[in-house]
Design an enzyme around this catalytic site. Sequence first.
Site, PDB file in Angstrom:
ATOM      1  N   CYS A 173       0.797  -1.220   0.000  1.00  0.00           N
ATOM      2  CA  CYS A 173       0.000   0.000   0.000  1.00  0.00           C
ATOM      3  C   CYS A 173       0.835   1.278   0.000  1.00  0.00           C
ATOM      4  O   CYS A 173       0.275   2.374  -0.032  1.00  0.00           O
ATOM      5  CB  CYS A 173      -0.961  -0.007   1.181  1.00  0.00           C
ATOM      6  SG  CYS A 173      -2.168  -1.341   1.071  1.00  0.00           S
ATOM      7  N   HIS A 313      -2.432   8.470   6.052  1.00  0.00           N
ATOM      8  CA  HIS A 313      -2.798   7.183   5.454  1.00  0.00           C
ATOM      9  C   HIS A 313      -4.271   6.909   5.776  1.00  0.00           C
ATOM     10  O   HIS A 313      -5.033   6.533   4.896  1.00  0.00           O
ATOM     11  CB  HIS A 313      -1.898   6.068   5.979  1.00  0.00           C
ATOM     12  CG  HIS A 313      -2.174   4.735   5.368  1.00  0.00           C
ATOM     13  ND1 HIS A 313      -1.907   4.448   4.050  1.00  0.00           N
ATOM     14  CD2 HIS A 313      -2.728   3.610   5.883  1.00  0.00           C
ATOM     15  CE1 HIS A 313      -2.266   3.201   3.781  1.00  0.00           C
ATOM     16  NE2 HIS A 313      -2.772   2.675   4.877  1.00  0.00           N
ATOM     17  N   GLU A 324      -0.741   5.628  13.458  1.00  0.00           N
ATOM     18  CA  GLU A 324      -0.395   6.829  12.708  1.00  0.00           C
ATOM     19  C   GLU A 324      -0.433   8.070  13.607  1.00  0.00           C
ATOM     20  O   GLU A 324       0.447   8.952  13.505  1.00  0.00           O
ATOM     21  CB  GLU A 324      -1.362   6.978  11.542  1.00  0.00           C
ATOM     22  CG  GLU A 324      -0.966   7.997  10.517  1.00  0.00           C
ATOM     23  CD  GLU A 324      -1.831   7.911   9.271  1.00  0.00           C
ATOM     24  OE1 GLU A 324      -1.485   8.598   8.293  1.00  0.00           O
ATOM     25  OE2 GLU A 324      -2.847   7.183   9.281  1.00  0.00           O
ATOM     26  N   LYS A 345      -9.231   8.844   2.037  1.00  0.00           N
ATOM     27  CA  LYS A 345      -9.804   7.498   1.904  1.00  0.00           C
ATOM     28  C   LYS A 345     -11.237   7.465   2.422  1.00  0.00           C
ATOM     29  O   LYS A 345     -11.998   6.557   2.083  1.00  0.00           O
ATOM     30  CB  LYS A 345      -8.936   6.475   2.637  1.00  0.00           C
ATOM     31  CG  LYS A 345      -7.580   6.223   2.003  1.00  0.00           C
ATOM     32  CD  LYS A 345      -6.812   5.126   2.749  1.00  0.00           C
ATOM     33  CE  LYS A 345      -5.445   4.894   2.155  1.00  0.00           C
ATOM     34  NZ  LYS A 345      -4.493   5.989   2.436  1.00  0.00           N
ATOM     35  N   HIS A 350      -9.843   2.832  -0.244  1.00  0.00           N
ATOM     36  CA  HIS A 350      -8.425   2.469  -0.203  1.00  0.00           C
ATOM     37  C   HIS A 350      -8.108   1.621  -1.430  1.00  0.00           C
ATOM     38  O   HIS A 350      -8.445   0.439  -1.491  1.00  0.00           O
ATOM     39  CB  HIS A 350      -8.139   1.700   1.080  1.00  0.00           C
ATOM     40  CG  HIS A 350      -6.692   1.442   1.332  1.00  0.00           C
ATOM     41  ND1 HIS A 350      -5.702   1.756   0.439  1.00  0.00           N
ATOM     42  CD2 HIS A 350      -6.050   0.870   2.398  1.00  0.00           C
ATOM     43  CE1 HIS A 350      -4.525   1.404   0.923  1.00  0.00           C
ATOM     44  NE2 HIS A 350      -4.712   0.874   2.116  1.00  0.00           N
ATOM     45  N   PHE A 409       1.020  -3.384   4.250  1.00  0.00           N
ATOM     46  CA  PHE A 409       1.301  -4.733   4.722  1.00  0.00           C
ATOM     47  C   PHE A 409       2.758  -5.095   4.417  1.00  0.00           C
ATOM     48  O   PHE A 409       3.302  -4.727   3.376  1.00  0.00           O
ATOM     49  CB  PHE A 409       0.387  -5.742   4.032  1.00  0.00           C
ATOM     50  CG  PHE A 409      -1.028  -5.740   4.543  1.00  0.00           C
ATOM     51  CD1 PHE A 409      -1.411  -4.958   5.617  1.00  0.00           C
ATOM     52  CD2 PHE A 409      -1.992  -6.531   3.941  1.00  0.00           C
ATOM     53  CE1 PHE A 409      -2.715  -4.968   6.086  1.00  0.00           C
ATOM     54  CE2 PHE A 409      -3.300  -6.547   4.396  1.00  0.00           C
ATOM     55  CZ  PHE A 409      -3.669  -5.777   5.470  1.00  0.00           C
TER      56      PHE A 409
END
Length: 426
Positions: A173, A313, A324, A345, A350, A409
């Site tokens: 990502c 993010h 975050e 997002k 996403h 990930f």
Amino acid sequence: MSGEEGRRVVITGIGVTAPGGPGVKPFWQLLTDGRTATRRISLFDPTPFRSQVAAEVDFDAEALGLGPQQTRRMDRAAQFAVVTAREAVTDSGLEDRLPAPHRMGVTIGSAVGATMSLDQEYRVVSDGGRLELVDHRYAVPHLYNHMVPSSFAAEVAWTVGAEGPVTVVSTGCTSGLDAVGYAAEVIREGAADVMIAGATDAPISPITAACFDAIKATTPRNDDPEHASRPFDGSRNGFVLGEGCAVLVLEEWERARRRGAHVYAEIAGYATRSNAFHMTGLRPDGREMAEAIRVSLDEARLVPEDVDYVNAHGSGTKQNDRHETAAFKRSLGEAAYRVPISSIKSMIGHSLGAVGSIELAACALAMEHHVVPPTANLRTPDPECDLDYVPLTARERRIDAVLSVGSGFGGFQSAVVLARPDRARR
């Protein structure tokens, strides 16, 4: 500084294919309106799945200039990339002023490659999953292109005539941030003068839905798709899958200045780190993301107080949002409590590897228009996410420097700093 001393990199063109309508203008209008593009999945029957909502692109390949042979050859994500690259090059004004082919390159990021085509072709060659030994005779003749994500970069390179460095970046990502960061380094080191850089993913397919269902990462809020993506909200329960693409034209600063190009921003800093910890888990202290932020600001020669907006993010999972928030506090100090932070997002979902580039496009547009996009659906903030996450409504603000971060990930943590050329490296 690596590479040739003084070579700086600026954004001179933007192309976007995102939920809410392809093209930069519909994308930016959606964000500033604070509208969401999430809905019940229409690309396949989602009934068997736990999460049945997504942010889909209304994409008509033929209307956007792709012929039947191109659409037959290319996966949906590759189609996004080609159409978006064309928009970016047109926006840059480079169409009649391209560099020598060997001085122009392409870097395309993607997390999951040709997922939709591979899913579809497996159903065909396995006769709907009934055959243990698949029958290759029923596969499309261009199946190899779907097996290798490098075909995405090749398609874009053929479209723009690039014969310089051409590559694919696949870091989950953070692919969209890393593709742009890598492309900027190619220009800085003198290997190219122009890079067509961005990322694309079209992951909305049964196999992707099944994978995220298994780890309960996506939201089960199927009865209210419009409000399903809720980053930093106390009631969030997973992210909303999306799709899309953004492509930026990166150009060596002096070259852009000589030709009178419109400059959106300078790629002033970039860094990436890994947590070497867990495939999907995150340490709560946000140390690795904080380190990426610190190094990217150092490269830009900016301090936390210089940052006017942070693009988070903000996936909408409890683990990520708290990680975050901790990273911002760790890296920005007291400035973390004063700077506006938001997650787009909440509006476009996403799109995995693509979203980092889409968010960089949003950051450049935020600088262009001096508007901070909001975090939609943020009505009851998580007490542990106690920063200014710009709930519900866009905010006017002078923006000269932006920080955009991504988390993926595998433990990938990346940060990019955009700044006005007269602000960066002062």
